[in-house]
Design a protein around this motif. Structure first.
Motif, mmCIF file in Angstrom:
data_model
loop_
_atom_site.group_PDB
_atom_site.id
_atom_site.type_symbol
_atom_site.label_atom_id
_atom_site.label_comp_id
_atom_site.label_asym_id
_atom_site.label_seq_id
_atom_site.Cartn_x
_atom_site.Cartn_y
_atom_site.Cartn_z
ATOM 1 N N TYR A 1 120.057 43.944 31.689
ATOM 2 C CA TYR A 1 120.200 45.326 32.160
ATOM 3 C C TYR A 1 121.127 45.335 33.372
ATOM 4 C CZ TYR A 1 116.134 45.619 29.150
ATOM 5 O OH TYR A 1 115.282 45.522 28.073
ATOM 6 N N PRO A 2 122.448 45.213 33.143
ATOM 7 C CA PRO A 2 123.386 45.117 34.264
ATOM 8 C C PRO A 2 123.411 46.340 35.171
ATOM 9 C CG PRO A 2 124.546 45.299 32.155
ATOM 10 C CD PRO A 2 123.110 45.042 31.839
ATOM 11 N N VAL B 1 119.441 45.538 42.801
ATOM 12 C CA VAL B 1 119.134 44.249 43.417
ATOM 13 C C VAL B 1 120.017 44.017 44.633
ATOM 14 C CG1 VAL B 1 119.012 41.759 43.052
ATOM 15 C CG2 VAL B 1 118.399 43.312 41.190
ATOM 16 N N ASP B 2 121.310 44.320 44.505
ATOM 17 C CA ASP B 2 122.228 44.106 45.621
ATOM 18 C C ASP B 2 121.809 44.909 46.852
ATOM 19 O OD1 ASP B 2 123.873 42.285 44.332
ATOM 20 O OD2 ASP B 2 125.303 43.808 43.649
ATOM 21 N N PRO C 1 113.747 48.520 30.442
ATOM 22 C CA PRO C 1 114.362 47.702 31.489
ATOM 23 C C PRO C 1 113.309 47.142 32.445
ATOM 24 C CG PRO C 1 115.589 49.740 31.196
ATOM 25 C CD PRO C 1 114.320 49.880 30.393
ATOM 26 N N ILE D 1 112.710 44.245 35.973
ATOM 27 C CA ILE D 1 113.027 43.173 36.917
ATOM 28 C C ILE D 1 111.733 42.427 37.189
ATOM 29 C CG2 ILE D 1 113.625 42.606 39.309
ATOM 30 C CD1 ILE D 1 116.077 43.127 37.696
ATOM 31 N N LEU E 1 121.066 47.392 36.642
ATOM 32 C CA LEU E 1 120.139 47.097 37.733
ATOM 33 C C LEU E 1 120.772 46.218 38.812
ATOM 34 C CD1 LEU E 1 116.939 46.412 35.603
ATOM 35 C CD2 LEU E 1 117.353 48.378 37.094
ATOM 36 N N ILE E 2 121.971 45.708 38.585
ATOM 37 C CA ILE E 2 122.603 44.847 39.593
ATOM 38 C C ILE E 2 122.770 45.561 40.926
ATOM 39 C CG2 ILE E 2 124.730 43.608 40.178
ATOM 40 C CD1 ILE E 2 124.968 42.845 37.219
ATOM 41 N N ILE F 1 118.518 54.536 36.084
ATOM 42 C CA ILE F 1 118.067 53.455 35.207
ATOM 43 C C ILE F 1 117.773 54.013 33.813
ATOM 44 C CG2 ILE F 1 116.223 51.777 34.813
ATOM 45 C CD1 ILE F 1 115.962 51.585 37.895
ATOM 46 N N THR G 1 118.707 41.114 35.222
ATOM 47 C CA THR G 1 119.970 41.852 35.278
ATOM 48 C C THR G 1 120.947 41.434 34.185
ATOM 49 O OG1 THR G 1 120.823 40.306 36.941
ATOM 50 C CG2 THR G 1 119.783 42.332 37.733
ATOM 51 N N TYR G 2 120.800 40.241 33.621
ATOM 52 C CA TYR G 2 121.655 39.865 32.486
ATOM 53 C C TYR G 2 121.456 40.852 31.339
ATOM 54 C CZ TYR G 2 123.325 37.380 28.356
ATOM 55 O OH TYR G 2 123.965 37.049 27.187
ATOM 56 N N MET H 1 119.965 36.639 41.766
ATOM 57 C CA MET H 1 119.690 37.032 40.385
ATOM 58 C C MET H 1 119.910 35.828 39.468
ATOM 59 S SD MET H 1 121.627 40.758 40.405
ATOM 60 C CE MET H 1 122.729 40.459 41.800
#
Length: 333
Positions: A231-232, A238-239, A279, A281, A234-235, A327, A228-229, A251
Motif C-alpha cells: 500500500y504505497p 509513515v514518513d 490496507p 501497517i 501509506l508511505i 487511505i 507500504t510495499y 519501512m
C-alpha cells in the motif's frame, strides 16, 4: 509471531548504527505531547507509568502465559475489559467478548473456543469509514513447568493499544475506531480470521488496520513499519510520523521473497486484513533472543524504548485518522 534470518539480523544491526536515534535511551516525559503538537493535534501526554503497569500486569506469572482457552487467558481478558471500561470505550453489542471456534492444528482438541475483545470509540465526523487498531493478547502458556510470559509478544502490543485508546478517549478521533485484542494469534491468526469473517460492522467500512505486535524490546531503538510495499499510499503517513518520532521507524519486511522470515506480511493478525484487501501497517520490533522463550519477561524489556515506541504508535494512529479518507480513496474502500 514470526521468525527472522541471521542475514537480516546482521543487516538490521548495520542499519541501527547508521541511523541511531539522536534521542538515545533517555526517557523524555514531554516527547509525546511535543510530537502531537508538531502534528497539529492537542492531546494530553501518554501516561508512561500506566503503560508500564499494563505491561507488567499482562506479563505477570499469574497470567500463566495467556494461552488460549485457559484460566490465565481468562484473567488477562478480564483485565483488558476492565481497562476498556476505565478508559471509556463501549462494546459493539451487549458484550466486549466475541467468541469463535477453531481446530488446533496440533490436534490437542477437535475444537477450541477463543475470545476476541472488541470495543469502539465513536468519531466526531460522519464519513462512515472505520479504523481498526489491533493487538493479540494470547501467548504460549506454560511449557515444561515454565511460564512463557510473553512480555514483548504481545503484552506490549496490548499495552500500546490501551495507551492509544486512552489518548483518543481524551481527544476524540475524526472517524470511528474499533480496538481489538485478538485471541489465538499464536495458533494461526485465528482471532483475526474470525473477526474478518464475522465483523462487528460492515467490512466495507473498515478502511485501515493498524496492528501492534512486539513493541518493547529493541536495543537499537528500531520499530519497523510493515505494509507500504503493498500500500504505497501509506508511505507519506509513515514518513510524517518517522520525522517526529523518538525511535527509528524504517519501512520494510513486506516484499515477497523466498528468504525465510524476511516477509512479515502474513506473520501476524494484519495479514488477515490484507487478505481481505484492507490496507494495513504492522508496527513491531525485530527478532531478539527472548522471542518465544521463557525469558520474554517484563524485567528483560527495554522499557524506555517501549515508552517512546508507544508514543509513536499513538502519533501514527492519529496521523492515520487524519488521512483515513485519503487511505480509503487510494485503496478504493
Amino acid at each position: 509471531m514470526r521468525y527472522q534470518s541471521l542475514l537480516v539480523t546482521a543487516l538490521l544491526a548495520a542499519f541501527a548504527v547508521a541511523c541511531q536515534s539522536p534521542f538515545g535511551t533517555a526517557a523524555n516525559e514531554s516527547a509525546g505531547v511535543e510530537s502531537l503538537q508538531r502534528s497539529g493535534v492537542s492531546a494530553p501526554a501518554m501516561d508512561r507509568a500506566q503503560l508500564l503497569e499494563d505491561l507488567r500486569i499482562l506479563a505477570a506469572d499469574d497470567m500463566e502465559g495467556r494461552l488460549v482457552a485457559t484460566a490465565g487467558s481468562e484473567r488477562a481478558r478480564a483485565y483488558i475489559i476492565s481497562r476498556f471500561e476505565q478508559i471509556g470505550l463501549e462494546p459493539i453489542g451487549e458484550s466486549f467478548e466475541s467468541t469463535f471456534e477453531f481446530a488446533r492444528p496440533n490436534g490437542w482438541s477437535p475444537s477450541t473456543t477463543g475470545t476476541n475483545i472488541i470495543a469502539r470509540l465513536r468519531g466526531t465526523g460522519e464519513s462512515g469509514r472505520v479504523m481498526v487498531i489491533s493487538a493479540h493478547y494470547d501467548h504460549m502458556g506454560v511449557r515444561g513447568g515454565e511460564i512463557w510470559n510473553g512480555a514483548d509478544d504481545n503484552a506490549s502490543g496490548v499495552a500500546g493499544l490501551l495507551a492509544t485508546a486512552a489518548s483518543f478517549a481524551s481527544t476524540p478521533p475524526q472517524h470511528d475506531i474499533i480496538f481489538v485484542a485478538f485471541d489465538a494469534e499464536e495458533h494461526g491468526l485465528q482471532g483475526a480470521e474470525a473477526f474478518v469473517a464475522n465483523p462487528p460492522v460492515p467490512l466495507e467500512t473498515v478502511t485501515f488496520n493498524l496492528n501492534l505486535d512486539m513493541l518493547a524490546m529493541s536495543q537499537e531503538r528500531i520499530l519497523w513499519a510493515v505494509g507500504t510495499y503493498h500500500y504505497p499510499a501509506l508511505i507519506p503517513v509513515v514518513d510524517a510520523v518517522a520525522a517526529r518520532s523518538n525511535v527509528n521507524l524504517p519501512m520494510g519486511f513486506d516484499e515477497p521473497t523466498e528468504e525465510r522470515g524476511a516477509d512479515w506480511t502474513h506473520a501476524t493478525d494484519s495479514g488477515e486484513f490484507h487478505a481481505a484487501g484492507i490496507p494495513f501497517i504492522y508496527l513491531g520490533v525485530d527478532y531478539h533472543p527472548h522471542y518465544h522463550e521463557p525469558t520474554d519477561t517484563y524485567e528483560n524489556m527495554t522499557l524506555d524504548f517501549f515508552q517512546d515506541a508507544s508514543e509513536t504508535v499513538i502519533d501514527f494512529a492519529r496521523e492515520a485518522d487524519r488521512q483515513l479518507d485519503m487511505i480509503g480513496d487510494a485503496s478504493g474502500r
